[in-house]
Design a protein around this motif. Structure first.
Motif, PDB file in Angstrom:
ATOM      1  N   GLU A  43       0.806  -1.224   0.000  1.00 45.70           N
ATOM      2  CA  GLU A  43       0.000   0.000   0.000  1.00 45.70           C
ATOM      3  C   GLU A  43       0.832   1.264   0.000  1.00 45.70           C
ATOM      4  OE1 GLU A  43      -3.394   0.712   2.691  1.00 45.70           O
ATOM      5  OE2 GLU A  43      -3.772  -1.441   2.448  1.00 45.70           O
ATOM      6  N   SER A  44       1.925   1.256   0.737  1.00 45.83           N
ATOM      7  CA  SER A  44       2.724   2.471   0.899  1.00 45.83           C
ATOM      8  C   SER A  44       3.680   2.710  -0.275  1.00 45.83           C
ATOM      9  CB  SER A  44       3.537   2.352   2.184  1.00 45.83           C
ATOM     10  OG  SER A  44       4.369   1.194   2.093  1.00 45.83           O
ATOM     11  N   SER A  45       3.494   1.979  -1.377  1.00 46.22           N
ATOM     12  CA  SER A  45       4.447   2.099  -2.479  1.00 46.22           C
ATOM     13  C   SER A  45       3.755   2.504  -3.779  1.00 46.22           C
ATOM     14  CB  SER A  45       5.144   0.752  -2.694  1.00 46.22           C
ATOM     15  OG  SER A  45       4.261  -0.141  -3.369  1.00 46.22           O
ATOM     16  N   PRO A  46       4.551   2.971  -4.766  1.00 44.32           N
ATOM     17  CA  PRO A  46       3.955   3.291  -6.071  1.00 44.32           C
ATOM     18  C   PRO A  46       3.494   2.033  -6.812  1.00 44.32           C
ATOM     19  CG  PRO A  46       6.343   3.638  -6.118  1.00 44.32           C
ATOM     20  CD  PRO A  46       5.970   3.305  -4.704  1.00 44.32           C
ATOM     21  N   PHE A  47       3.761   0.863  -6.242  1.00 48.94           N
ATOM     22  CA  PHE A  47       3.385  -0.408  -6.872  1.00 48.94           C
ATOM     23  C   PHE A  47       2.039  -0.908  -6.351  1.00 48.94           C
ATOM     24  CE2 PHE A  47       7.997  -0.064  -6.453  1.00 48.94           C
ATOM     25  CZ  PHE A  47       8.316   0.063  -7.807  1.00 48.94           C
ATOM     26  N   HIS A  48       1.415  -0.119  -5.461  1.00 47.49           N
ATOM     27  CA  HIS A  48       0.118  -0.486  -4.895  1.00 47.49           C
ATOM     28  C   HIS A  48      -0.889  -0.700  -6.025  1.00 47.49           C
ATOM     29  CE1 HIS A  48      -3.089  -0.843  -2.098  1.00 47.49           C
ATOM     30  NE2 HIS A  48      -3.702   0.238  -2.513  1.00 47.49           N
ATOM     31  N   ASN A  49      -1.761  -1.682  -5.852  1.00 48.26           N
ATOM     32  CA  ASN A  49      -2.767  -2.072  -6.857  1.00 48.26           C
ATOM     33  C   ASN A  49      -2.173  -2.854  -8.019  1.00 48.26           C
ATOM     34  OD1 ASN A  49      -4.911  -1.036  -5.438  1.00 48.26           O
ATOM     35  ND2 ASN A  49      -4.761   0.971  -6.405  1.00 48.26           N
ATOM     36  N   GLY A  50      -0.881  -3.146  -7.967  1.00 49.18           N
ATOM     37  CA  GLY A  50      -0.270  -3.981  -9.001  1.00 49.18           C
ATOM     38  C   GLY A  50      -0.029  -5.379  -8.463  1.00 49.18           C
ATOM     39  N   THR A  51      -0.132  -6.356  -9.345  1.00 49.04           N
ATOM     40  CA  THR A  51       0.222  -7.726  -8.995  1.00 49.04           C
ATOM     41  C   THR A  51       1.374  -8.138  -9.889  1.00 49.04           C
ATOM     42  OG1 THR A  51      -2.038  -8.237  -8.337  1.00 49.04           O
ATOM     43  CG2 THR A  51      -0.601 -10.104  -8.802  1.00 49.04           C
ATOM     44  N   PHE A  52       2.483  -8.508  -9.285  1.00 47.36           N
ATOM     45  CA  PHE A  52       3.703  -8.826 -10.022  1.00 47.36           C
ATOM     46  C   PHE A  52       3.968 -10.321 -10.002  1.00 47.36           C
ATOM     47  CE2 PHE A  52       3.868  -4.516  -8.593  1.00 47.36           C
ATOM     48  CZ  PHE A  52       4.386  -3.822  -9.671  1.00 47.36           C
ATOM     49  N   LEU A  53       4.171 -10.876 -11.178  1.00 43.00           N
ATOM     50  CA  LEU A  53       4.516 -12.285 -11.274  1.00 43.00           C
ATOM     51  C   LEU A  53       6.027 -12.413 -11.109  1.00 43.00           C
ATOM     52  CD1 LEU A  53       3.985 -15.285 -11.855  1.00 43.00           C
ATOM     53  CD2 LEU A  53       4.093 -14.738 -14.297  1.00 43.00           C
ATOM     54  N   VAL A  54       6.414 -13.227 -10.143  1.00 45.56           N
ATOM     55  CA  VAL A  54       7.822 -13.471  -9.871  1.00 45.56           C
ATOM     56  C   VAL A  54       8.061 -14.968 -10.051  1.00 45.56           C
ATOM     57  CG1 VAL A  54       9.620 -13.388  -8.091  1.00 45.56           C
ATOM     58  CG2 VAL A  54       7.931 -11.547  -8.251  1.00 45.56           C
ATOM     59  N   LYS A  55       9.117 -15.299 -10.777  1.00 37.99           N
ATOM     60  CA  LYS A  55       9.439 -16.715 -10.980  1.00 37.99           C
ATOM     61  C   LYS A  55      10.546 -17.113 -10.027  1.00 37.99           C
ATOM     62  CE  LYS A  55       7.725 -16.956 -15.579  1.00 37.99           C
ATOM     63  NZ  LYS A  55       7.886 -17.305 -16.949  1.00 37.99           N
ATOM     64  N   LEU A  56      10.340 -18.253  -9.415  1.00 39.60           N
ATOM     65  CA  LEU A  56      11.306 -18.775  -8.454  1.00 39.60           C
ATOM     66  C   LEU A  56      11.753 -20.139  -8.960  1.00 39.60           C
ATOM     67  CD1 LEU A  56      11.650 -17.483  -5.423  1.00 39.60           C
ATOM     68  CD2 LEU A  56      10.890 -19.740  -4.787  1.00 39.60           C
ATOM     69  N   LYS A  57      13.048 -20.293  -9.152  1.00 43.23           N
ATOM     70  CA  LYS A  57      13.611 -21.562  -9.632  1.00 43.23           C
ATOM     71  C   LYS A  57      14.593 -22.061  -8.579  1.00 43.23           C
ATOM     72  CE  LYS A  57      13.300 -22.959 -14.129  1.00 43.23           C
ATOM     73  NZ  LYS A  57      12.403 -24.098 -14.315  1.00 43.23           N
ATOM     74  N   PHE A  58      14.378 -23.296  -8.151  1.00 43.64           N
ATOM     75  CA  PHE A  58      15.279 -23.886  -7.161  1.00 43.64           C
ATOM     76  C   PHE A  58      16.362 -24.700  -7.851  1.00 43.64           C
ATOM     77  CE2 PHE A  58      11.344 -23.284  -4.870  1.00 43.64           C
ATOM     78  CZ  PHE A  58      11.765 -22.799  -3.650  1.00 43.64           C
ATOM     79  N   PRO A  59      17.607 -24.572  -7.377  1.00 52.48           N
ATOM     80  CA  PRO A  59      18.665 -25.452  -7.897  1.00 52.48           C
ATOM     81  C   PRO A  59      18.518 -26.833  -7.248  1.00 52.48           C
ATOM     82  CG  PRO A  59      19.551 -24.046  -6.171  1.00 52.48           C
ATOM     83  CD  PRO A  59      18.109 -23.629  -6.371  1.00 52.48           C
TER      84      PRO A  59
END
Length: 155
Positions: A43-59
């Motif tokens: 909420e306290s950021s300019p990214f509020h109301n955005g949903t970001f897809l983050v990819k996580l790859k495990f070794p």
């Protein structure tokens, strides 16, 4: 085989009781090492109301080696590369700083916290870091604009 057990356990914990603003799922049901993470902009950021897809790859060596964390959603941020890789600069993910006791939930919470509080002195995008330090209003305006344009996929 130990890494698979550990990853399955961490995944179950994140799915059963997800931290605020974070949703996790497997990118492919058959691959425990490949996750899709949805981060809601704080909420306290300019990214509020955005949903970001983050990819996580495990070794395969997890938890002795850190997972790779990349933003699939374009984001205007000093600590995320502004290219199609979306690499995130997180100290705790550096091989020399990673500890086997580190947990994915901590990585994801830290990544989300970074949206609210960028670390311009540890930037991968120098120009954005300079703007963040010297013209915060303009930085926030561009970040909000990118969030509207790119980060509106709903988890």
């Amino acid at each position: 085989m130990g890494s698979q057990k550990r990853i399955a356990k961490e995944l179950a914990e994140l799915v059963d009781s997800p931290p605020e603003g974070i949703k996790v799922e497997l990118a492919n049901e058959a691959d425990l090492y490949d996750w899709k993470v949805y981060l809601n902009g704080p909420e306290s950021s300019p990214f509020h109301n955005g949903t970001f897809l983050v990819k996580l790859k495990f070794p395969n060596e997890y938890p002795f080696k850190p997972p790779a964390v990349n933003f699939a959603t374009k984001i205007y941020h000093p600590n995320v590369t502004n290219d199609d890789k979306g690499s995130m600069c997180l100290g705790m993910l550096r091989p020399d700083e990673w500890k086997p006791s580190s947990r994915v939930v901590a990585v994801l919470q830290f990544a989300r916290q970074l949206l609210a509080e960028p670390m311009p002195d540890d930037a991968v995008e120098g120009r954005i870091a300079e703007q963040y330090k010297n013209d915060r209003a303009r930085y926030e305006e561009v970040a909000r604009d990118w969030t509207r344009r790119y980060a509106n996929e709903k988890a």
